[in-house]
Design a protein around this motif. Structure first.
Motif, PDB file in Angstrom:
ATOM      1  N   PRO A  12       0.824  -1.211   0.000  1.00 33.64           N
ATOM      2  CA  PRO A  12       0.000   0.000   0.000  1.00 33.64           C
ATOM      3  C   PRO A  12       0.855   1.256   0.000  1.00 33.64           C
ATOM      4  O   PRO A  12       2.013   1.254   0.422  1.00 33.64           O
ATOM      5  CB  PRO A  12      -0.807  -0.132   1.297  1.00 33.64           C
ATOM      6  N   LYS A  13       0.246   2.340  -0.477  1.00 34.88           N
ATOM      7  CA  LYS A  13       0.953   3.613  -0.575  1.00 34.88           C
ATOM      8  C   LYS A  13       0.683   4.477   0.662  1.00 34.88           C
ATOM      9  O   LYS A  13      -0.465   4.763   0.992  1.00 34.88           O
ATOM     10  CB  LYS A  13       0.496   4.389  -1.814  1.00 34.88           C
ATOM     11  N   LEU A  14       1.758   4.892   1.301  1.00 34.50           N
ATOM     12  CA  LEU A  14       1.681   5.817   2.426  1.00 34.50           C
ATOM     13  C   LEU A  14       2.450   7.075   2.069  1.00 34.50           C
ATOM     14  O   LEU A  14       3.631   7.006   1.725  1.00 34.50           O
ATOM     15  CB  LEU A  14       2.291   5.180   3.683  1.00 34.50           C
ATOM     16  N   PRO A  59       6.461  -3.524   4.488  1.00 39.08           N
ATOM     17  CA  PRO A  59       6.018  -3.838   3.117  1.00 39.08           C
ATOM     18  C   PRO A  59       5.033  -2.798   2.585  1.00 39.08           C
ATOM     19  O   PRO A  59       3.844  -3.056   2.434  1.00 39.08           O
ATOM     20  CB  PRO A  59       5.364  -5.206   3.284  1.00 39.08           C
ATOM     21  N   LEU A  60       5.538  -1.621   2.273  1.00 37.06           N
ATOM     22  CA  LEU A  60       4.691  -0.556   1.759  1.00 37.06           C
ATOM     23  C   LEU A  60       5.504   0.329   0.832  1.00 37.06           C
ATOM     24  O   LEU A  60       6.735   0.229   0.752  1.00 37.06           O
ATOM     25  CB  LEU A  60       4.086   0.255   2.913  1.00 37.06           C
ATOM     26  N   ARG A  61       4.769   1.191   0.128  1.00 33.15           N
ATOM     27  CA  ARG A  61       5.411   2.197  -0.726  1.00 33.15           C
ATOM     28  C   ARG A  61       5.303   3.537  -0.006  1.00 33.15           C
ATOM     29  O   ARG A  61       4.215   4.043   0.222  1.00 33.15           O
ATOM     30  CB  ARG A  61       4.738   2.244  -2.099  1.00 33.15           C
ATOM     31  N   LEU A  62       6.450   4.081   0.328  1.00 37.66           N
ATOM     32  CA  LEU A  62       6.517   5.299   1.131  1.00 37.66           C
ATOM     33  C   LEU A  62       6.882   6.491   0.259  1.00 37.66           C
ATOM     34  O   LEU A  62       7.775   6.411  -0.593  1.00 37.66           O
ATOM     35  CB  LEU A  62       7.570   5.134   2.227  1.00 37.66           C
ATOM     36  N   ARG A  63       6.174   7.590   0.504  1.00 39.10           N
ATOM     37  CA  ARG A  63       6.539   8.864  -0.114  1.00 39.10           C
ATOM     38  C   ARG A  63       6.580   9.919   0.983  1.00 39.10           C
ATOM     39  O   ARG A  63       5.694   9.963   1.839  1.00 39.10           O
ATOM     40  CB  ARG A  63       5.527   9.264  -1.182  1.00 39.10           C
ATOM     41  N   VAL A  64       7.600  10.744   0.975  1.00 37.78           N
ATOM     42  CA  VAL A  64       7.731  11.827   1.947  1.00 37.78           C
ATOM     43  C   VAL A  64       7.831  13.140   1.182  1.00 37.78           C
ATOM     44  O   VAL A  64       8.732  13.307   0.343  1.00 37.78           O
ATOM     45  CB  VAL A  64       8.974  11.638   2.840  1.00 37.78           C
ATOM     46  N   LEU A  65       6.921  14.049   1.464  1.00 43.43           N
ATOM     47  CA  LEU A  65       6.903  15.365   0.824  1.00 43.43           C
ATOM     48  C   LEU A  65       7.127  16.433   1.890  1.00 43.43           C
ATOM     49  O   LEU A  65       6.410  16.476   2.898  1.00 43.43           O
ATOM     50  CB  LEU A  65       5.565  15.615   0.127  1.00 43.43           C
ATOM     51  N   PRO A  94      -2.777   7.931  -2.896  1.00 47.91           N
ATOM     52  CA  PRO A  94      -2.230   6.935  -1.949  1.00 47.91           C
ATOM     53  C   PRO A  94      -3.328   6.364  -1.069  1.00 47.91           C
ATOM     54  O   PRO A  94      -4.429   6.907  -0.977  1.00 47.91           O
ATOM     55  CB  PRO A  94      -1.223   7.753  -1.140  1.00 47.91           C
ATOM     56  N   ASP A  95      -2.992   5.281  -0.390  1.00 48.97           N
ATOM     57  CA  ASP A  95      -3.947   4.659   0.528  1.00 48.97           C
ATOM     58  C   ASP A  95      -4.127   5.476   1.801  1.00 48.97           C
ATOM     59  O   ASP A  95      -5.182   5.407   2.429  1.00 48.97           O
ATOM     60  CB  ASP A  95      -3.476   3.245   0.881  1.00 48.97           C
ATOM     61  N   GLN A  96      -3.117   6.217   2.186  1.00 44.65           N
ATOM     62  CA  GLN A  96      -3.217   7.090   3.353  1.00 44.65           C
ATOM     63  C   GLN A  96      -2.248   8.254   3.196  1.00 44.65           C
ATOM     64  O   GLN A  96      -1.083   8.066   2.827  1.00 44.65           O
ATOM     65  CB  GLN A  96      -2.895   6.324   4.640  1.00 44.65           C
ATOM     66  N   ILE A  97      -2.758   9.462   3.446  1.00 39.74           N
ATOM     67  CA  ILE A  97      -1.933  10.664   3.512  1.00 39.74           C
ATOM     68  C   ILE A  97      -1.940  11.132   4.957  1.00 39.74           C
ATOM     69  O   ILE A  97      -3.000  11.274   5.568  1.00 39.74           O
ATOM     70  CB  ILE A  97      -2.474  11.788   2.599  1.00 39.74           C
ATOM     71  N   ILE A  98      -0.755  11.378   5.497  1.00 35.70           N
ATOM     72  CA  ILE A  98      -0.635  11.879   6.863  1.00 35.70           C
ATOM     73  C   ILE A  98       0.221  13.130   6.834  1.00 35.70           C
ATOM     74  O   ILE A  98       1.369  13.090   6.366  1.00 35.70           O
ATOM     75  CB  ILE A  98       0.003  10.847   7.804  1.00 35.70           C
ATOM     76  N   SER A  99      -0.342  14.231   7.289  1.00 32.67           N
ATOM     77  CA  SER A  99       0.446  15.460   7.405  1.00 32.67           C
ATOM     78  C   SER A  99       0.770  15.712   8.865  1.00 32.67           C
ATOM     79  O   SER A  99      -0.029  15.427   9.757  1.00 32.67           O
ATOM     80  CB  SER A  99      -0.295  16.659   6.803  1.00 32.67           C
ATOM     81  N   MET A 100       1.960  16.237   9.096  1.00 32.51           N
ATOM     82  CA  MET A 100       2.397  16.565  10.445  1.00 32.51           C
ATOM     83  C   MET A 100       2.986  17.967  10.411  1.00 32.51           C
ATOM     84  O   MET A 100       3.831  18.278   9.565  1.00 32.51           O
ATOM     85  CB  MET A 100       3.413  15.555  10.963  1.00 32.51           C
ATOM     86  N   ALA A 101       2.525  18.804  11.351  1.00 37.41           N
ATOM     87  CA  ALA A 101       2.941  20.202  11.321  1.00 37.41           C
ATOM     88  C   ALA A 101       2.835  20.835  12.692  1.00 37.41           C
ATOM     89  O   ALA A 101       1.906  20.547  13.455  1.00 37.41           O
ATOM     90  CB  ALA A 101       2.068  20.984  10.331  1.00 37.41           C
ATOM     91  N   THR A 102       3.781  21.699  12.995  1.00 39.63           N
ATOM     92  CA  THR A 102       3.665  22.598  14.140  1.00 39.63           C
ATOM     93  C   THR A 102       2.823  23.769  13.655  1.00 39.63           C
ATOM     94  O   THR A 102       3.335  24.840  13.356  1.00 39.63           O
ATOM     95  CB  THR A 102       5.054  23.070  14.601  1.00 39.63           C
ATOM     96  N   LEU A 103       1.515  23.553  13.594  1.00 37.31           N
ATOM     97  CA  LEU A 103       0.678  24.449  12.788  1.00 37.31           C
ATOM     98  C   LEU A 103       0.041  25.581  13.575  1.00 37.31           C
ATOM     99  O   LEU A 103       0.036  26.720  13.119  1.00 37.31           O
ATOM    100  CB  LEU A 103      -0.406  23.630  12.072  1.00 37.31           C
TER     101      LEU A 103
END
Length: 460
Positions: A221-223, A271-277, A329-338
């Protein structure tokens, strides 16, 4: 170097972990001389208490540490780590532990206790080492500790040595370590590649804005992880007062946290496909800075009225999230000191998060409780959507009134990932006072909970 578990030697010492209720039976089990020594030292099994037990030749034969009462442990985390810094620089193994002892969490706390930020001045963490306890996956705990320490180091480094270019270098080093691919779009190329809001926020700095795009894995899966990389935030033309600018080196805490989480994922070969933006920028002031009242057109085509240049994090994240969603992707997770609003709501320890999927929310909450990485679910409250609609543009980056600041920021971001499975973390990224295994300074938040929840969230 990231901390690791020790290798057993002939001089490895036993460690007794004793809580309040088991103290008397444990003490009664000792030989008379050792029991007399423990009584002479007036040792009590409170959290953080330590007593060294002598051998017949006068050397250290063992140590005992206090584990307190369950109610005391419930008020904190990494209870064992409170004692680790008081132990000598020797190698220990758990000889006895209380019933219900969480060896995995406490072993991680032990490793993290060795951390000290020593780039600019001499500093030392705990010196005592630990043999990996039976039943604990040493590889997993060491990977988690290494990822957390990467996050801490990145956040703690001041902006003069951690600008967009150095954040890129850190991402490239991580990619090289694990054979990941990385592409970078920087400067005016951001306009050519349709990242107009990243460019607008970062163009006033002498250090060019950029989008970092790292990919790893070819099956599963794509994360996609998206981290806010505002390496320093002056507030722009809506300039922050000095006392609000002092901690703004940590405004890239979201980027630091997703890089730490990416380290964990890749080190464990999940076992996943990772993308970091990571949109990496510095929000500065100059003649070409974006202005209050400007209307920007985002990558997605949504227009945004700028009512405060200090609400820049959601702008750079929006372009990155739009790109993330294009890949479905199967899941998008954003992390921020927002938002400061999130800190007012839950303080510095809890990681507030937003997600529409109840199953994902439950998996995250359970994971956070299990691994001592506490989370708190916040609502994507649809009735507040009108608060982010200014009338002359599709969206307002800083709604007036000050109500529900964290929620309206999350709703803003959700507009750029509609149709995708999306989770947003509004973290603090900073420990304001020293606690066991968590010294004052930069700290990862939410990453360990996400890692623990991934098998359920992604069906691994």
């Amino acid at each position: 170097m990231p901390p690791t578990f020790a290798t057993p030697t002939a001089e490895t010492l036993p460690l007794y972990v004793v809580e309040h209720d088991s103290f008397e039976p444990w003490q009664a089990s000792l030989d008379p001389a050792t029991r007399a020594w423990v009584q002479a030292t007036d040792f009590k099994p409170s959290i953080g208490a330590v007593a060294l037990l002598p051998g017949v030749d006068g050397t250290i034969a063992a140590a005992v540490v206090g584990y307190g009462k369950p109610a005391e442990r419930a008020r904190g985390r990494f209870a064992l780590a409170a004692a680790v810094a008081k132990l000598p620089a020797r190698v220990f193994y758990f000889e006895t532990t209380p019933e219900g002892f969480d060896a995995e969490t406490e072993a991680l706390g032990w490793l993290l206790s060795s951390y000290a930020f020593d780039r600019y001045a001499s500093a030392h963490g705990a010196k005592a080492e630990l043999i990996c306890p039976d039943g604990v996956d040493a590889t997993r705990i060491e990977a988690i500790a290494a990822g957390e320490i990467l996050t801490r180091d990145l956040i703690n480094t001041p902006a003069n040595d951690m600008g967009p270019d150095q954040l890129e270098a850190a991402a490239r080093a991580l990619a090289d370590q694990f054979g990941a691919a990385i592409m970078v779009c920087a400067g005016d190329d951001l306009l050519a590649q349709n990242f107009p809001m990243i460019h607008a926020v970062g163009r006033a700095s002498t250090r060019a804005p950029r989008l970092l795009d790292m990919t790893w894995g070819d099956a599963g899966p794509k994360l996609t992880l998206v981290g806010k990389g505002v390496c320093f935030d002056t507030g722009g033309l809506n300039l922050k007062p000095g006392n609000s600018m002092g901690l703004m080196k940590k405004d890239m805490g979201g980027a630091a946290t997703v890089l730490g989480l990416a380290h964990m994922v890749m080190a464990l070969n999940l076992p996943l496909r990772l993308r970091v933006l990571i949109p990496a920028v510095e929000n500065s002031v100059s003649g070409n800075a974006f202005r209050p009242g400007d209307i920007l057109t985002s990558r997605k085509g949504l227009t945004v009225e700028i009512n405060n240049t200090d609400a820049e994090g959601r702008l750079v994240l929006a372009d990155a999230l739009a790109l993330a969603a294009e890949d479905t992707p199967d899941q998008i997770i954003s992390m921020a000191t927002l938002t400061g609003a999130a800190r007012v709501a839950v303080g510095p320890d809890l990681s507030p998060f937003y997600v529409d999927d109840d199953a994902v929310a439950n998996a995250l909450m359970q994971a956070g409780a299990k691994v001592a990485d506490p989370l708190w679910r916040m609502p994507f409250w649809d009735p507040y959507e009108s608060m982010i609609e200014p009338g002359i543009a599709d969206l307002d980056n800083a709604p007036s009134g000050g109500f529900a600041g964290s929620i309206t920021a999350a709703l803003f971001l959700r507009r750029f990932v509609e149709g995708g499975r999306y989770t947003h973390f509004d973290i603090y990224g900073w420990n304001p006072s020293a606690k066991p295994a968590r010294p004052k300074g930069g700290v990862g938040m939410g990453a360990r909970a996400i890692l623990e929840a991934l098998p359920e969230v992604l069906g691994l």
